[in-house]
Design a protein around this motif. Structure first.
Motif, PDB file in Angstrom:
ATOM      1  N   GLN A  36       0.835  -1.200   0.000  1.00 58.71           N
ATOM      2  CA  GLN A  36       0.000   0.000   0.000  1.00 58.71           C
ATOM      3  C   GLN A  36       0.870   1.251   0.000  1.00 58.71           C
ATOM      4  OE1 GLN A  36      -2.291  -1.281   3.584  1.00 58.71           O
ATOM      5  NE2 GLN A  36      -4.032  -0.405   2.528  1.00 58.71           N
ATOM      6  N   LEU A  37       1.904   1.247   0.814  1.00 65.60           N
ATOM      7  CA  LEU A  37       2.786   2.410   0.888  1.00 65.60           C
ATOM      8  C   LEU A  37       3.410   2.717  -0.474  1.00 65.60           C
ATOM      9  CD1 LEU A  37       4.527   1.625   4.286  1.00 65.60           C
ATOM     10  CD2 LEU A  37       2.850   3.421   3.824  1.00 65.60           C
ATOM     11  N   ARG A  38       3.811   1.647  -1.190  1.00 67.71           N
ATOM     12  CA  ARG A  38       4.412   1.868  -2.504  1.00 67.71           C
ATOM     13  C   ARG A  38       3.363   2.345  -3.498  1.00 67.71           C
ATOM     14  NH1 ARG A  38       6.732  -3.339  -0.947  1.00 67.71           N
ATOM     15  NH2 ARG A  38       8.789  -2.933  -0.080  1.00 67.71           N
ATOM     16  N   TYR A  39       2.143   1.829  -3.336  1.00 67.12           N
ATOM     17  CA  TYR A  39       1.059   2.240  -4.221  1.00 67.12           C
ATOM     18  C   TYR A  39       0.690   3.701  -3.961  1.00 67.12           C
ATOM     19  CZ  TYR A  39      -3.517   2.570  -6.428  1.00 67.12           C
ATOM     20  OH  TYR A  39      -4.570   2.972  -7.204  1.00 67.12           O
ATOM     21  N   TRP A  40       0.571   4.067  -2.710  1.00 60.37           N
ATOM     22  CA  TRP A  40       0.222   5.453  -2.368  1.00 60.37           C
ATOM     23  C   TRP A  40       1.288   6.398  -2.883  1.00 60.37           C
ATOM     24  CZ3 TRP A  40      -1.504   5.039   3.506  1.00 60.37           C
ATOM     25  CH2 TRP A  40      -2.613   4.163   3.573  1.00 60.37           C
ATOM     26  N   GLU A  41       2.519   5.921  -2.827  1.00 60.99           N
ATOM     27  CA  GLU A  41       3.632   6.753  -3.295  1.00 60.99           C
ATOM     28  C   GLU A  41       3.512   6.906  -4.808  1.00 60.99           C
ATOM     29  OE1 GLU A  41       7.495   5.204  -2.261  1.00 60.99           O
ATOM     30  OE2 GLU A  41       8.453   6.282  -3.917  1.00 60.99           O
ATOM     31  N   GLU A  42       3.164   5.801  -5.463  1.00 57.57           N
ATOM     32  CA  GLU A  42       3.014   5.808  -6.914  1.00 57.57           C
ATOM     33  C   GLU A  42       1.907   6.787  -7.313  1.00 57.57           C
ATOM     34  OE1 GLU A  42       1.562   2.633 -10.287  1.00 57.57           O
ATOM     35  OE2 GLU A  42       2.560   1.845  -8.501  1.00 57.57           O
ATOM     36  N   GLN A  43       0.859   6.844  -6.494  1.00 61.85           N
ATOM     37  CA  GLN A  43      -0.266   7.751  -6.761  1.00 61.85           C
ATOM     38  C   GLN A  43       0.035   9.162  -6.258  1.00 61.85           C
ATOM     39  OE1 GLN A  43      -2.924   6.560  -8.562  1.00 61.85           O
ATOM     40  NE2 GLN A  43      -1.497   4.838  -8.661  1.00 61.85           N
ATOM     41  N   THR A  79     -12.898   6.427   1.093  1.00 62.76           N
ATOM     42  CA  THR A  79     -12.095   5.913  -0.026  1.00 62.76           C
ATOM     43  C   THR A  79     -10.685   6.452   0.183  1.00 62.76           C
ATOM     44  OG1 THR A  79     -12.509   7.876  -1.381  1.00 62.76           O
ATOM     45  CG2 THR A  79     -14.060   6.044  -1.594  1.00 62.76           C
ATOM     46  N   LEU A  80      -9.722   5.847  -0.488  1.00 64.58           N
ATOM     47  CA  LEU A  80      -8.337   6.288  -0.336  1.00 64.58           C
ATOM     48  C   LEU A  80      -8.210   7.772  -0.672  1.00 64.58           C
ATOM     49  CD1 LEU A  80      -5.383   5.818   0.186  1.00 64.58           C
ATOM     50  CD2 LEU A  80      -5.157   4.947  -2.149  1.00 64.58           C
ATOM     51  N   GLN A  81      -8.811   8.165  -1.796  1.00 67.63           N
ATOM     52  CA  GLN A  81      -8.712   9.567  -2.202  1.00 67.63           C
ATOM     53  C   GLN A  81      -9.262  10.515  -1.143  1.00 67.63           C
ATOM     54  OE1 GLN A  81     -10.103  10.667  -6.238  1.00 67.63           O
ATOM     55  NE2 GLN A  81     -11.053  12.469  -5.269  1.00 67.63           N
ATOM     56  N   THR A  82     -10.437  10.180  -0.621  1.00 64.38           N
ATOM     57  CA  THR A  82     -11.049  11.021   0.413  1.00 64.38           C
ATOM     58  C   THR A  82     -10.229  10.992   1.702  1.00 64.38           C
ATOM     59  OG1 THR A  82     -13.255  10.556  -0.464  1.00 64.38           O
ATOM     60  CG2 THR A  82     -13.119  11.443   1.771  1.00 64.38           C
ATOM     61  N   ALA A  83      -9.711   9.821   2.025  1.00 61.23           N
ATOM     62  CA  ALA A  83      -8.910   9.683   3.241  1.00 61.23           C
ATOM     63  C   ALA A  83      -7.688  10.588   3.163  1.00 61.23           C
ATOM     64  CB  ALA A  83      -8.473   8.233   3.419  1.00 61.23           C
TER      65      ALA A  83
END
Length: 148
Positions: A36-43, A79-83
């Motif tokens: 998740q951390l790598r994904y959030w970083e990617e986003q 949602t991730l975006q809202t969070a």
DNA sequence: TTTCTGACA
DNA sequence: TGTCAGAA
């Protein structure tokens, strides 16, 4: 009159800028997986401390805090975006809260049944004083006239 | 041992 | 997002 404990001056705080965490530490502390951390970083929701190509990621205390809050909002169903938006918004509010509290917190009297927070005078007239009362989970304000 | 990147029964 | 592979 209540005898308030004057325990201000929280000067000796640790340099949070020197607190660095590896991805493993962040996982244990926040419960957020490395994936998740790598994904959030990617986003681009989070940004580890500037590093080179395939070296190990390092996160600042500030980022760890942000990750913690994003996860907290996710667990609440957002949602991730809202969070992420909420977490960033909270970060903007922090310095405001810090400024207010640092200026208005004049003392805290701790007690088993009823604790009292001294918020100082209501205004420049110094006629009334504001107190925050804490009774278990119940909290409320109390304004008393400073009549000598 | 831990972390990194890429990929997907 | 989890998880596995192959490398560092």
């Amino acid at each position: 009159m209540n005898v308030m404990a004057k325990e201000n001056q929280n000067e000796p705080l640790i340099d949070s800028s020197k607190l660095i965490f590896g991805i493993g530490q962040v996982q244990k502390i926040t419960g957020v997986s490395g994936r998740q951390l790598r994904y959030w970083e990617e986003q681009r929701y989070i940004t580890p401390i500037a590093q080179q190509k395939g070296t190990q990621r390092q996160y600042s205390f500030r980022t760890l805090f942000l990750i913690f809050h994003i996860q907290r909002y996710l667990s609440q169903g957002f949602t991730l975006q809202t969070a992420v938006e909420k977490a960033n918004e909270f970060e903007k509010q922090m310095p405001i809260l810090r400024t207010f509290v640092k200026a208005q917190l004049h003392g805290v009297e701790v007690a088993e049944d009823r604790s009292v927070i001294d918020f100082g005078f209501k205004d420049d007239t110094h006629q009334q004083r504001v107190y925050g009362i804490v009774e278990g989970d119940k909290t409320y304000f109390e304004i008393k006239n400073v009549d000598d």
